[in-house]
Design an enzyme around this catalytic site. Structure first.
Site, PDB file in Angstrom:
ATOM      1  N   VAL A 151       0.835  -1.207   0.000  1.00  0.00           N
ATOM      2  CA  VAL A 151       0.000   0.000   0.000  1.00  0.00           C
ATOM      3  C   VAL A 151       0.869   1.257   0.000  1.00  0.00           C
ATOM      4  O   VAL A 151       0.634   2.193  -0.769  1.00  0.00           O
ATOM      5  CB  VAL A 151      -0.966   0.000   1.205  1.00  0.00           C
ATOM      6  CG1 VAL A 151      -1.792   1.286   1.213  1.00  0.00           C
ATOM      7  CG2 VAL A 151      -1.875  -1.213   1.165  1.00  0.00           C
ATOM      8  N   GLY A 201     -10.808  -1.715   1.552  1.00  0.00           N
ATOM      9  CA  GLY A 201      -9.826  -1.183   0.605  1.00  0.00           C
ATOM     10  C   GLY A 201     -10.344   0.027  -0.155  1.00  0.00           C
ATOM     11  O   GLY A 201     -10.685   1.048   0.443  1.00  0.00           O
ATOM     12  N   ARG A 219      15.512  -0.012   5.856  1.00  0.00           N
ATOM     13  CA  ARG A 219      15.721   0.913   4.743  1.00  0.00           C
ATOM     14  C   ARG A 219      16.223   0.185   3.502  1.00  0.00           C
ATOM     15  O   ARG A 219      15.935   0.580   2.375  1.00  0.00           O
ATOM     16  CB  ARG A 219      16.745   1.978   5.158  1.00  0.00           C
ATOM     17  CG  ARG A 219      16.923   3.044   4.101  1.00  0.00           C
ATOM     18  CD  ARG A 219      17.837   4.159   4.554  1.00  0.00           C
ATOM     19  NE  ARG A 219      17.735   5.314   3.659  1.00  0.00           N
ATOM     20  CZ  ARG A 219      18.305   6.476   3.892  1.00  0.00           C
ATOM     21  NH1 ARG A 219      18.997   6.665   4.996  1.00  0.00           N
ATOM     22  NH2 ARG A 219      18.161   7.463   3.028  1.00  0.00           N
ATOM     23  N   LYS A 258      -6.891  -1.102  10.506  1.00  0.00           N
ATOM     24  CA  LYS A 258      -8.194  -1.451  11.118  1.00  0.00           C
ATOM     25  C   LYS A 258      -8.055  -1.879  12.559  1.00  0.00           C
ATOM     26  O   LYS A 258      -8.927  -1.603  13.385  1.00  0.00           O
ATOM     27  CB  LYS A 258      -8.885  -2.541  10.310  1.00  0.00           C
ATOM     28  CG  LYS A 258      -8.033  -3.753  10.029  1.00  0.00           C
ATOM     29  CD  LYS A 258      -7.822  -3.893   8.541  1.00  0.00           C
ATOM     30  CE  LYS A 258      -6.764  -4.932   8.246  1.00  0.00           C
ATOM     31  NZ  LYS A 258      -6.293  -4.871   6.872  1.00  0.00           N
ATOM     32  N   LYS A 281     -12.962  -4.854  11.231  1.00  0.00           N
ATOM     33  CA  LYS A 281     -13.634  -3.992  10.251  1.00  0.00           C
ATOM     34  C   LYS A 281     -15.097  -3.763  10.609  1.00  0.00           C
ATOM     35  O   LYS A 281     -15.594  -2.633  10.527  1.00  0.00           O
ATOM     36  CB  LYS A 281     -13.499  -4.613   8.854  1.00  0.00           C
ATOM     37  CG  LYS A 281     -12.049  -4.610   8.355  1.00  0.00           C
ATOM     38  CD  LYS A 281     -11.895  -5.507   7.124  1.00  0.00           C
ATOM     39  CE  LYS A 281     -10.480  -5.465   6.573  1.00  0.00           C
ATOM     40  NZ  LYS A 281     -10.267  -6.513   5.537  1.00  0.00           N
TER      41      LYS A 281
END
Lengths: 429, 429
Positions: free
Chosen positions: B16, B135, B47, B106, B206
């Site tokens: 995401v 989503g 990193r 969530k 959710k």
């Protein structure tokens, strides 16, 4: 600047206006942002007309423009309807007076949305119209706010509940368009003059608004290609069923690099498609974005309760003082979309026509279509009682509409073909 | 105060986060309100981990809290995940620093939503979490904003794409849960530790958030009743199909005068119901309000593109400077909903159990159920190869769960019944 009471002027007191008055009387503190909404003025054509709700204690305005500009209200709600006339005058007056406007008027927004957006943005006030499309089902908010992180490619759906009701009843009851329409008028589901609904114009207003929100352009109702359901024959509904389809009035807007195609027409939809399963007076919509993919939303598209709830949600939005353009982009950079010539689009098609009951006819039709460049997907000849000839139905693979139209002209000119083929488009799955 | 550039700090660089970085690099001017979104800092566990997107030019923070409080960004985006630990610490730090927060987390919102809302509202900044549920499909915005003119009675749907994928594959391929799960793990559709998904906990997070938005209360994840899909047998999927149902993991929240019942469990859904037709990894939700009626929404519930688009839409919302509470009411008056004892709710039920292959068994079971007050709707005995006994399936009319549980105890104690009946609930239509 914090304000605890928002005084609301409501012009138009039909079923939606009545639903809103009832709701705000019951729940003036409904808005999450904490304001209180109180109706401080109403206007309609007749003060004395009998109504199932009480307006005797509300300040009355004969002229909606006077209500719109009254210093005694902070938000103007326009439920008069119509693209011009008093609705437009009152909305313009309210915006000019620096007042937020909430409207359910699809004709007004579809035909004058860009200029009204420019006025609202110049005055720094919101112009909201959730109730204009799909009643209580929040298609406007979805496209205006939830899809801004995506590029929408297309929207397509069922946006007129009256047409969906009529087509559903024709399908389930085996009745003609005229039969079902007159019953719907008796029951109050269809207007005395049903042209706006059954002619496809109402759906065209709505899809023009959704196209503007989806693609970041100004509404361009004039460019919409519109065909209603008044020519849908019961025979086509029955033959489509045999082929695995339902006929729905589909309003769609598709964007490509060349421009935007906005159209409304009766369409064959595969029976297992969600749009085919939205029966009765439901509205339903697919939104397709390049990142999100396809989102489907379905709900009641009209009615006092749902539509008034959508108006109330817009009033609550006004109270958040959110600053955003009326459409997807500031009105100053909003241009009408470039319409695409529908002849250049492609579609799968359903063709139905009468032929003489004699040998060689199917071969002649098939050869004509092949010669014109149209590829047949399925062929159906049903034994139907018809002294005038034998009905033939065929479906095609995807083909350019210009090619299809030329092929139809050729078929119509064959000696064995007795009428001009009836063309219905088939929805993409 | 007008600001043309919004500097965005992004903590968490999974799929995401990568989707968001790509989107903002391509379209920094996407927001209709006119701000420009520029990523000015990133943080993640490592990193140097190889990623399919470039972060070499972005300021790096080892500590997400340092990123959250950095004076070099205006909006903090939390994509770390987890209800506690660094995600919570960073979100709290950003809010304490007076920064708007956008999160896809969530677990964090379901378990700590009320306290975070109080902090955000005390600081006068938004806390947005569209991407936490469904989503790219805007369930949060719908309930938070579009339904405020209504009183929502219930929300119910499919909120976990992994479970929906597994159940769909079991159904279409005739494969066991374990088989499909291990394939899903190989393909990356399920986590190495799938407990959060298949145990129903993700769906419970959710639905707890949606219940809070729907009913104007604080999330109450602790009160959710949770059953996952790990005990769903292929046999039940096949028998349910014979009875006209599909088995789906349904998350639901129902409000009554007594309180709220939030639950997640595998459920039989009639095959022609829209929730039964949401296959693959789709998410789908019904929202039922007293004025609007039923709204259905369906779309992709996960994935880099859709979820990043939802985060971007929240960033665009921040730019509108809308002032509204985080949930439906100001956090100061937000109370957790009162949970209803599930034993007091009613349900239709599917019961499957093994009996000895001998006369009189069905009569004994029927009499036991009748005596317990459970009314049988249908009975199915299938010839299944099973040396240990004969599987019997029955469905009941609606019955109080306490009555049902007592009846199951009695059936289990019958001499001819070889195992404890398997109970699955049947969804209302």
């Amino acid at each position: 600047m914090s304000k605890t009471e928002w005084r609301v002027g409501v012009a138009g007191l039909g079923t939606v206006g009545g639903g809103l008055l009832n709701f705000l009387a019951e729940a003036p503190d409904f808005a999450p942002a904490g304001g209180r909404a109180v109706v401080t003025g109403v206007s309609a054509r007749s003060r004395s007309r009998p109504r199932p709700f009480d307006i005797s204690n509300l300040p009355w305005f004969d002229d909606p423009v006077a209500l719109a500009t009254s210093p005694d209200n902070d938000i103007f709600v326009e439920l008069i309807g119509g693209s011009d006339g008093p609705a437009k005058a009152a909305v313009e007056a309210a915006l000019n007076a620096g007042k937020p406007v909430v409207t359910a008027n699809k004709a007004l927004i579809a035909e004058h949305g860009a200029e009204l957006a420019a006025l609202a943005e110049a005055k720094g006030v919101p112009l909201l119209f959730e109730a204009a499309v799909m009643g209580g089902t929040p298609a406007v908010k979805m496209l205006r706010e939830a899809m801004v992180g995506d590029d929408v490619k297309s929207v397509a759906g069922i946006l007129n509940g009256t047409c969906n009701y009529i087509l559903s009843e024709m399908d389930s009851g085996g009745r003609s368009f005229a039969d079902v329409l007159s019953e719907a008028q008796r029951l109050g589901y269809a207007e005395a003059d049903p042209t706006m609904d059954v002619g496809g114009f109402d759906a065209a207003h709505k899809i023009s608004i959704l196209a503007a929100l989806a693609f970041g352009c100004a509404p361009n109702y004039a460019a919409a290609e519109i065909e209603g359901i008044d020519q849908v024959a019961l025979l086509d509904i029955q033959l489509a069923k045999d082929l695995g389809y339902k006929i729905k009035l589909i309003a769609s807007a598709d964007r490509s690099e060349e421009g935007v195609l906005v159209r409304v027409h009766p369409t064959l939809v595969a029976q297992n498609h969600p749009l085919a399963q939205a029966g009765g007076a439901l509205n339903a919509l697919f939104i397709e974005g390049i990142r999100i993919g396809r989102i489907f939303i379905q709900g009641p598209g009209a009615g006092s309760g749902p539509t008034a709830a959508a108006v109330a949600a817009d009033i609550a939005d006004v109270m958040t003082r959110a600053a955003r353009p009326v459409f997807q982009r500031p009105a100053a950079v909003l241009t009408p979309f470039v319409p695409i010539d529908p002849a250049r689009s492609t579609t799968r098609a359903y063709l139905r026509f009468l032929v003489k009951d004699e040998p060689g006819v199917i071969a002649a039709v098939s050869e004509t279509l092949a010669g014109a460049g149209v590829s047949i997907e399925s062929f159906l000849q049903k034994p139907v009682e018809n002294a005038d000839g034998v009905p033939i139905v065929l479906t095609t693979h995807a083909v350019a509409e210009a090619v299809l139209t030329a092929a139809i002209d050729q078929i119509a000119s064959l000696p064995a073909v007795l009428d001009r083929p009836r063309l219905l488009r088939i929805a993409r799955t």
